[in-house]
Structures are given as C-alpha cells and as structure tokens.
Design a protein around this motif. Structure first.
Motif, mmCIF file in Angstrom:
data_model
loop_
_atom_site.group_PDB
_atom_site.id
_atom_site.type_symbol
_atom_site.label_atom_id
_atom_site.label_comp_id
_atom_site.label_asym_id
_atom_site.label_seq_id
_atom_site.Cartn_x
_atom_site.Cartn_y
_atom_site.Cartn_z
ATOM 1 N N PHE A 199 22.247 19.582 -2.361
ATOM 2 C CA PHE A 199 22.864 18.304 -2.046
ATOM 3 C C PHE A 199 22.092 17.681 -0.878
ATOM 4 N N PHE A 200 21.580 16.470 -1.083
ATOM 5 C CA PHE A 200 20.814 15.781 -0.060
ATOM 6 C C PHE A 200 21.569 14.548 0.433
ATOM 7 N N ALA A 201 21.500 14.307 1.718
ATOM 8 C CA ALA A 201 22.032 13.076 2.304
ATOM 9 C C ALA A 201 21.101 11.928 1.921
ATOM 10 N N PRO A 202 21.552 10.692 2.091
ATOM 11 C CA PRO A 202 20.675 9.555 1.775
ATOM 12 C C PRO A 202 19.351 9.576 2.539
ATOM 13 N N ASP A 203 19.334 10.182 3.711
ATOM 14 C CA ASP A 203 18.088 10.234 4.485
ATOM 15 C C ASP A 203 17.191 11.409 4.084
ATOM 16 N N GLY A 204 17.587 12.187 3.064
ATOM 17 C CA GLY A 204 16.776 13.300 2.588
ATOM 18 C C GLY A 204 17.090 14.632 3.221
ATOM 19 N N LYS A 205 18.024 14.655 4.152
ATOM 20 C CA LYS A 205 18.396 15.907 4.808
ATOM 21 C C LYS A 205 19.222 16.766 3.858
ATOM 22 N N ASP A 223 27.218 5.200 -8.984
ATOM 23 C CA ASP A 223 27.377 4.356 -7.801
ATOM 24 C C ASP A 223 27.643 5.152 -6.535
ATOM 25 N N LYS A 224 27.873 6.480 -6.679
ATOM 26 C CA LYS A 224 28.199 7.312 -5.520
ATOM 27 C C LYS A 224 27.077 8.265 -5.125
ATOM 28 N N PHE A 225 26.357 8.821 -6.117
ATOM 29 C CA PHE A 225 25.240 9.722 -5.825
ATOM 30 C C PHE A 225 24.310 9.806 -7.024
ATOM 31 N N LYS A 226 23.069 10.165 -6.733
ATOM 32 C CA LYS A 226 22.070 10.351 -7.786
ATOM 33 C C LYS A 226 22.091 11.809 -8.221
ATOM 34 N N VAL A 227 21.783 12.051 -9.476
ATOM 35 C CA VAL A 227 21.699 13.403 -10.023
ATOM 36 C C VAL A 227 20.353 13.559 -10.716
ATOM 37 N N LEU A 252 21.848 6.181 -1.507
ATOM 38 C CA LEU A 252 22.777 7.139 -2.086
ATOM 39 C C LEU A 252 22.344 8.573 -1.796
ATOM 40 N N PRO A 253 23.317 9.458 -1.654
ATOM 41 C CA PRO A 253 22.959 10.882 -1.567
ATOM 42 C C PRO A 253 22.474 11.352 -2.940
ATOM 43 N N GLN A 254 21.913 12.549 -2.972
ATOM 44 C CA GLN A 254 21.306 13.019 -4.214
ATOM 45 C C GLN A 254 21.625 14.489 -4.441
ATOM 46 N N LEU A 255 21.952 14.803 -5.690
ATOM 47 C CA LEU A 255 22.125 16.188 -6.117
ATOM 48 C C LEU A 255 20.918 16.562 -6.963
#
Length: 154
Positions: free
Chosen positions: A125-131, A96-100, A66-69
């Motif tokens: 805002f981070f992509a699932p790969d940490g970018k 289920d869509k992104f981590k906060v 998941l992407p992350q905020l």
C-alpha cells in the motif's frame, strides 16, 4: 585369477559410468524455484487481462493524487489467481479512492527484486507521495484491503 580380473574390469566400468553421470548431472541447469501449479477452477482470463508488466509504483517523492495498491504475484500462483477478480473489482469500484496495479513477478523478476518481496502474492500500500504504508504477504481479501485503506486514512 582370471575371475578376479573380470570383476575388477566390471567394477572399473561401473565407477567410470557413475563418474560420467555425476559430471552430467552437475552441468544441468537448476530448475525454477517455484513449480507451476494447477489452474483448474480459477479465472485465468481475468488475471491475464489484469496483469501489467510495467512497474506502476510511483517513485518516492512523486506527487500523485491517489494512493496505490500494488499486488506482486504470478499468473500461475493459485492465491494470486484468487485475488485477481478481487483486485479487478476494486480497480473498477474504487477508482476514485485508490489505484490498483498487478505485477507478474514471474514475467518481470526485476520488479520482485525492486520491491524486495519474499513471497507471492505480496500487496504493498503506497501513499499518494509514493511512501510505503503497509505490506502484506499472502492472500488478502477484499474486505481486508478496504479495512486496511480505512485504517490508513484513505
């Protein structure tokens, strides 16, 4: 002559007292750069329960699903307090869509340096790969956050 001598002694004492005060002032520690602010009317409990002292951002190249905020703020920052219930809601409703995650940079100043923030609150805002995909400074509303995720393709 006696009168002039008395004036000279008083003037010397005033100069000496001024020098002592100036030396003491220069040895005082510098106050914190960000003063505490009023907290009335804002749900502090929600912010405290939401706060994390760990660095949640994935390292670059790490594989997550998941992407992350990541929101970097402080417990006594009014815009940060205004965002706390929004982030808490997003954390529950969009799990289920992104981590906060929230990081209190007044409690963990090294996190602020790690992310290179200039002001609080700052949302990254981070992509699932940490970018890192996007960065915003200041208050960011729920609909703005959701619109940004949609714009970023998540």
């Amino acid at each position: 002559m006696k009168y002039i001598r008395s004036i000279a002694i008083v003037a010397a004492l005033i100069v000496a007292a001024g020098a002592v005060i100036a030396i003491k002032q220069s040895k005082k520690p510098v106050a914190a750069s960000v003063p505490p602010v009023e907290t009335a009317g804002i749900n502090e409990t929600a912010l405290q329960s939401f706060a994390s002292t760990e660095s949640p951002a994935p390292p670059a190249g790490a594989v997550q699903t998941l992407p992350q905020l990541v929101d970097l703020g402080a417990g006594k920052c009014i815009p940060c307090k205004m965002m706390a219930p929004i982030l808490e809601d997003l954390k529950k409703t969009h799990a289920d869509k992104f981590k906060v995650e929230f990081i209190d940079v007044w409690q963990t100043p090294e996190a602020g340096r790690q992310y290179g923030i200039r002001v609080i609150p700052t949302q990254i805002f981070f992509a699932p790969d940490g970018k890192e995909l996007f960065r915003h400074e200041g208050f960011y509303g729920r609909e703005d956050i959701l619109a940004k995720w949609k714009q970023l393709g998540f």
